[in-house]
Design a protein around this motif. Structure first.
Motif, mmCIF file in Angstrom:
data_model
loop_
_atom_site.group_PDB
_atom_site.id
_atom_site.type_symbol
_atom_site.label_atom_id
_atom_site.label_comp_id
_atom_site.label_asym_id
_atom_site.label_seq_id
_atom_site.Cartn_x
_atom_site.Cartn_y
_atom_site.Cartn_z
ATOM 1 N N THR A 195 0.829 -1.207 0.000
ATOM 2 C CA THR A 195 0.000 0.000 0.000
ATOM 3 C C THR A 195 0.864 1.257 0.000
ATOM 4 O O THR A 195 0.612 2.210 -0.759
ATOM 5 C CB THR A 195 -0.936 0.015 1.217
ATOM 6 N N SER A 209 1.780 6.857 -6.720
ATOM 7 C CA SER A 209 0.707 7.778 -7.113
ATOM 8 C C SER A 209 1.031 9.219 -6.720
ATOM 9 O O SER A 209 0.734 10.153 -7.461
ATOM 10 C CB SER A 209 -0.616 7.347 -6.472
ATOM 11 N N THR A 212 -9.716 -2.172 1.130
ATOM 12 C CA THR A 212 -10.144 -3.318 0.339
ATOM 13 C C THR A 212 -11.503 -3.775 0.847
ATOM 14 O O THR A 212 -11.783 -3.699 2.045
ATOM 15 C CB THR A 212 -9.128 -4.465 0.475
ATOM 16 N N ASP A 260 -6.199 -5.361 -4.657
ATOM 17 C CA ASP A 260 -5.606 -4.394 -5.585
ATOM 18 C C ASP A 260 -4.979 -3.255 -4.792
ATOM 19 O O ASP A 260 -5.562 -2.179 -4.629
ATOM 20 C CB ASP A 260 -6.674 -3.874 -6.546
ATOM 21 N N GLU A 290 -4.591 0.141 -6.527
ATOM 22 C CA GLU A 290 -5.789 0.969 -6.570
ATOM 23 C C GLU A 290 -6.070 1.602 -5.209
ATOM 24 O O GLU A 290 -6.533 2.747 -5.129
ATOM 25 C CB GLU A 290 -6.992 0.134 -7.019
ATOM 26 N N ARG A 294 -3.769 4.519 -5.064
ATOM 27 C CA ARG A 294 -4.199 5.583 -5.975
ATOM 28 C C ARG A 294 -5.378 6.349 -5.395
ATOM 29 O O ARG A 294 -5.419 7.586 -5.438
ATOM 30 C CB ARG A 294 -4.590 4.971 -7.328
ATOM 31 N N ARG A 295 -6.352 5.616 -4.834
ATOM 32 C CA ARG A 295 -7.527 6.292 -4.269
ATOM 33 C C ARG A 295 -7.152 7.118 -3.042
ATOM 34 O O ARG A 295 -7.731 8.189 -2.813
ATOM 35 C CB ARG A 295 -8.601 5.262 -3.912
ATOM 36 N N GLN A 307 -5.712 10.266 -4.366
ATOM 37 C CA GLN A 307 -6.753 11.059 -5.005
ATOM 38 C C GLN A 307 -7.640 11.748 -3.984
ATOM 39 O O GLN A 307 -8.013 12.919 -4.145
ATOM 40 C CB GLN A 307 -7.616 10.174 -5.914
ATOM 41 N N SER A 311 -14.497 4.385 0.693
ATOM 42 C CA SER A 311 -14.297 3.923 -0.674
ATOM 43 C C SER A 311 -13.727 2.515 -0.604
ATOM 44 O O SER A 311 -12.607 2.319 -0.115
ATOM 45 C CB SER A 311 -13.335 4.849 -1.422
ATOM 46 N N VAL A 325 -12.377 -0.888 -2.368
ATOM 47 C CA VAL A 325 -11.776 -1.395 -3.603
ATOM 48 C C VAL A 325 -12.176 -2.857 -3.769
ATOM 49 O O VAL A 325 -11.929 -3.668 -2.876
ATOM 50 C CB VAL A 325 -10.247 -1.263 -3.552
#
Length: 344
Positions: A89, A96, A171, A301, A304, A307-308, A311, A327, A329
């Motif tokens: 992670t 990212s 996750t 993932d 991802e 990345r989130r 973001q 959020s 994943v």
């Protein structure tokens, strides 16, 4: 480029004006190049960078931060890099962040205690960070006397039940456990045993709960879970007990390392995977495809997730708003050779 600077200039602090004189441009152009702004001609940018290199000029990050209102740095707080999930992670967050033009400062927490968390967040007052990503169980944040520096947004990873109070990225632990358990039931196994992670781990608890709920929804017997500490050795110890049970034909392991330990215990007991016992792991580590047999497992993932996280941080910094919410994943089941229908 103009002629080089006087010799005595090299013996004092190099300023932006010095770079501008050597490159034959304005100080404003040097500022735009050092801050990464667009709209500078390629040949001009090259000349400015060459002048910086020749003079040994390094932009003053503190002054630039005061001017721009940003340090272009994200702080990441975690207990340890040892767990595979934490490492991957953080790797994804770093990648990212770099793509967005941000550096990452890692802030380790010593002991996983409320006091350790308090000290880590106190250090933020001394560090130049624009935002924080905390990779830890949120109950430690709630119970510790944590005071965030004013205006620093925080994203929490690894606790999807905390979305009412924090911005959370995680996750979908439940989805992964359900996929693993349903797969084994669909193969025809009467029930599925569970080698769970530590009781104080949110991820382990959520996977265990989803495993249990899936069995109950299918009207199947729910065996008592065995617990490990994520290590292969703990999987081996618990696996020795499972290997003695003739009624154990399918096991969902909370991570791949414990599944590897279970493999060893089953092999030593003369029980074959998957002929006698089917095994599903969780994580999809790089080595899981090389287990013997290759391990069917739940893929996380991590790229991802990272990345989130970044973001969400960038969204907070852009809008000035820090809304709570979760959020999740999605996971996916990677089918390999460690599962099969039960023997008649």
């Amino acid at each position: 480029m103009t002629s080089g600077p006087p010799a005595n200039r090299r013996n004092r602090h190099v300023s932006m004006a010095d770079v501008a004189q050597l490159a034959g441009v304005s100080s404003q152009t040097v500022s735009r190049v050092s801050n990464g702004y667009e709209g500078v001609l390629p040949q001009t940018r090259t000349a400015v960078l060459a002048a910086m290199d020749e003079l040994g000029y390094r932009p003053n990050s503190a002054a630039r931060a005061l001017k721009l209102g940003s340090f272009r740095t994200i702080g990441v707080i975690t207990f340890s890099l040892a767990p595979m999930g934490n490492f991957r992670t953080i790797e994804a967050i770093s990648t990212s962040a770099a793509e967005a033009g941000y550096a990452v400062t890692l802030i380790p927490v010593g002991p996983p205690t409320h006091g350790g968390v308090e000290k880590a967040f106190t250090r933020l007052e001394e560090l130049a960070v624009d935002a924080v990503i905390a990779i830890m169980e949120v109950h430690l944040l709630d119970r510790a006397k944590v005071t965030l520096p004013r205006g620093v947004p925080t994203v929490v990873v690894v606790d999807s039940d905390a979305g009412d109070a924090y911005t959370v990225v995680d996750t979908d632990q439940a989805d992964g456990a359900q996929r693993a358990t349903r797969h084994l039931l669909d193969l025809g196994h009467r029930t599925v045993w569970h080698l769970a992670g530590p009781e104080d781990s949110f991820a382990a608890e959520r996977r265990t709960r989803a495993w249990r709920e899936t069995l109950e929804a299918a009207g199947r017997e729910v065996p008592g879970p065995l617990r490990g500490d994520w290590s292969g050795e703990s999987g081996y110890t618990a696996g020795q007990e499972l290997a003695r049970r003739a009624d154990c034909t399918a096991v969902f392991c909370a991570n791949d390392q414990m599944a590897l330990g279970l493999y060893r215990a089953l092999r030593e007991a003369g029980r074959d995977v998957p002929r006698d016992v089917s095994v599903v792991g969780f994580d999809d580590t790089a080595d899981s495809a090389s287990y013997s047999p290759p391990l069917t497992t739940v893929h996380q993932d991590f790229a991802e997730v990272g990345r989130r996280c970044v973001q969400r941080v960038l969204d907070h910094l852009r809008t000035g708003e820090h809304p709570p919410g979760t959020s999740l994943v999605p996971t996916r089941l990677v089918l390999r050779e460690s599962t099969a229908p039960p023997r008649d």
